[in-house]
Write an enzyme that holds these catalytic residues in place. Structure first.
Site, PDB file in Angstrom:
ATOM      1  N   LYS A  30      53.852  57.757  19.638  1.00  0.00           N
ATOM      2  CA  LYS A  30      53.437  59.174  19.665  1.00  0.00           C
ATOM      3  C   LYS A  30      53.624  59.753  21.064  1.00  0.00           C
ATOM      4  O   LYS A  30      54.156  60.862  21.229  1.00  0.00           O
ATOM      5  CB  LYS A  30      51.978  59.305  19.202  1.00  0.00           C
ATOM      6  CG  LYS A  30      51.827  59.100  17.712  1.00  0.00           C
ATOM      7  CD  LYS A  30      50.383  58.904  17.279  1.00  0.00           C
ATOM      8  CE  LYS A  30      50.335  58.513  15.806  1.00  0.00           C
ATOM      9  NZ  LYS A  30      49.011  58.101  15.344  1.00  0.00           N
ATOM     10  N   GLN A  79      43.120  57.264  17.993  1.00  0.00           N
ATOM     11  CA  GLN A  79      43.801  56.356  17.061  1.00  0.00           C
ATOM     12  C   GLN A  79      42.782  55.557  16.238  1.00  0.00           C
ATOM     13  O   GLN A  79      41.829  55.004  16.768  1.00  0.00           O
ATOM     14  CB  GLN A  79      44.721  55.410  17.850  1.00  0.00           C
ATOM     15  CG  GLN A  79      45.593  54.523  16.985  1.00  0.00           C
ATOM     16  CD  GLN A  79      46.592  55.305  16.133  1.00  0.00           C
ATOM     17  OE1 GLN A  79      47.246  56.226  16.594  1.00  0.00           O
ATOM     18  NE2 GLN A  79      46.697  54.940  14.867  1.00  0.00           N
ATOM     19  N   ASP A 113      45.222  66.076  13.922  1.00  0.00           N
ATOM     20  CA  ASP A 113      45.281  65.119  12.809  1.00  0.00           C
ATOM     21  C   ASP A 113      44.707  65.732  11.528  1.00  0.00           C
ATOM     22  O   ASP A 113      44.871  65.175  10.452  1.00  0.00           O
ATOM     23  CB  ASP A 113      44.442  63.877  13.150  1.00  0.00           C
ATOM     24  CG  ASP A 113      45.292  62.681  13.548  1.00  0.00           C
ATOM     25  OD1 ASP A 113      46.496  62.687  13.228  1.00  0.00           O
ATOM     26  OD2 ASP A 113      44.750  61.749  14.161  1.00  0.00           O
TER      27      ASP A 113
END
Ligand code: NAD
Length: 296
Positions: A53, A97, A120
């Site tokens: 990412k 994460q 997200d």
């Protein structure tokens, strides 16, 4: 034989569009979209995801920050970092994460992220916006990627019966919400199957569009697919393979060789849905940055 939905190619297209928009934002507004990725602990798979990412963020001309915290980081310390990132004008998107170590309460972490930086789309505020069809929030990256894959291949879900196998908060549930919206590129009739659904095969056989997101290698066989169906495989599973260099290979939730003979369109694994997830994450970061710019 099914047409292949080439996620690698489509993700590259999206990334090129994102990079172009990032450059334009820099010229017109003097701002650079910034993404902060936070990793607690040393889970090797999470390290790979976070590095991918951060690398892609830089490649597209965005600002990237990577925060790697020790495995014994406490909740208070993590929340303090999120607070700092929430207030940092260089940062437009924050990603923590998953999965965090057990001492971390992931729900509290999600709630602590400023919904305007929740790229997200895990914050209940954005999940709610997605459900009511509000275009101002974010869409969760993987299901959003599935919608874009279909759109770019000219597959219109309108009036078709979509069956989703899996009901997770990350994939199955938002996939349902996006497919059923009263909106261009959606308007499907949706059935969601899960671990307590009896006779999942019967449901799958009625699908015009079948989305597999259960995390079970090659679970969807050729006998579960209606001829001509569009088959989207979200699953990523490692299976042992002595012939492979690393001792394993990646397979999806769909038995590709059987199903490609019956489907009209199919995503491969790898190279299907997978590359779209990061591409949509960076689209969301761009969107967050644009929303933070004052109009001309
Ligand atoms: P999860 O484990 O959170 O959820 C799995 C879901 O499948 C559950 O809702 C469960 O009810 C359902 N299920 C399990 N067994 C079933 C069965 N026998 N019949 C019907 N339903 C069953 O998983 P997830 O996070 O949604 O991920 C699913 C898969 O997608 C995994 O392989 C994961 O690695 C992959 N994934 C890929 C991406 C990507 O970027 N391509 C992103 C997220 C997840």
């Amino acid at each position: 034989m099914a047409n292949l939905i080439d996620g690698k190619r489509i993700a590259a297209e999206i990334n090129a569009e994102t990079a172009g928009a990032v450059a334009e934002l820099g010229c017109r507004h003097g701002v650079q979209p910034g993404l902060a990725v936070v990793l607690v602990g040393q889970n090797p798979a999470s390290q790979v995801y976070v590095n991918m990412k951060a690398k892609r963020t830089l490649e597209l001309g965005m600002y990237s920050e990577k925060h790697e915290l020790p495995a014994d980081t406490g909740q208070t310390e993590l929340l303090a970092l999120i607070d700092k990132l929430n207030c940092d004008p260089k940062i437009h998107g924050i990603l923590v994460q998953s999965p965090p170590p057990p001492q971390i309460d992931e729900r509290q972490v999600v709630l602590a992220i400023d919904p305007g930086k929740d790229v997200d789309c895990f914050h209940p505020f954005n999940v709610g916006k997605m459900l009511i069809g509000d275009q101002d929030g974010f869409f969760p990256c993987t299901p959003y990627g599935v919608m874009v894959l279909m759109q770019r291949c000219g597959i219109d879900p309108s009036g078709r019966h979509a069956v989703i196998a899996g009901r997770s908060n990350i994939v199955g549930k938002p996939m349902m919400a996006l497919l059923m919206q009263k909106a261009a590129g959606a308007n499907a009739t949706v059935t969601v199957c899960h671990s307590r659904t009896p006779d999942i095969r019967e449901h799958c056989l009625r699908a015009d569009i079948l989305v597999a997101a259960i995390g079970k290698p090659e679970f969807i066989g050729g006998d579960m697919v209606k001829p001509g169906a569009v088959v989207i495989d979200v699953g990523i599973n490692r299976i042992e393979d002595a012939a492979a260099k690393r001792g394993y290979r990646l397979v999806g939730d769909v038995a590709f060789e059987q199903v490609e003979k019956k489907a009209s369109w199919i995503t491969p694994v790898p190279g299907g849905v997978g590359p779209m997830t990061i591409a949509m994450l960076l689209q969301n970061t761009l969107k967050a940055c644009r929303a933070s710019c004052s109009p001309d």
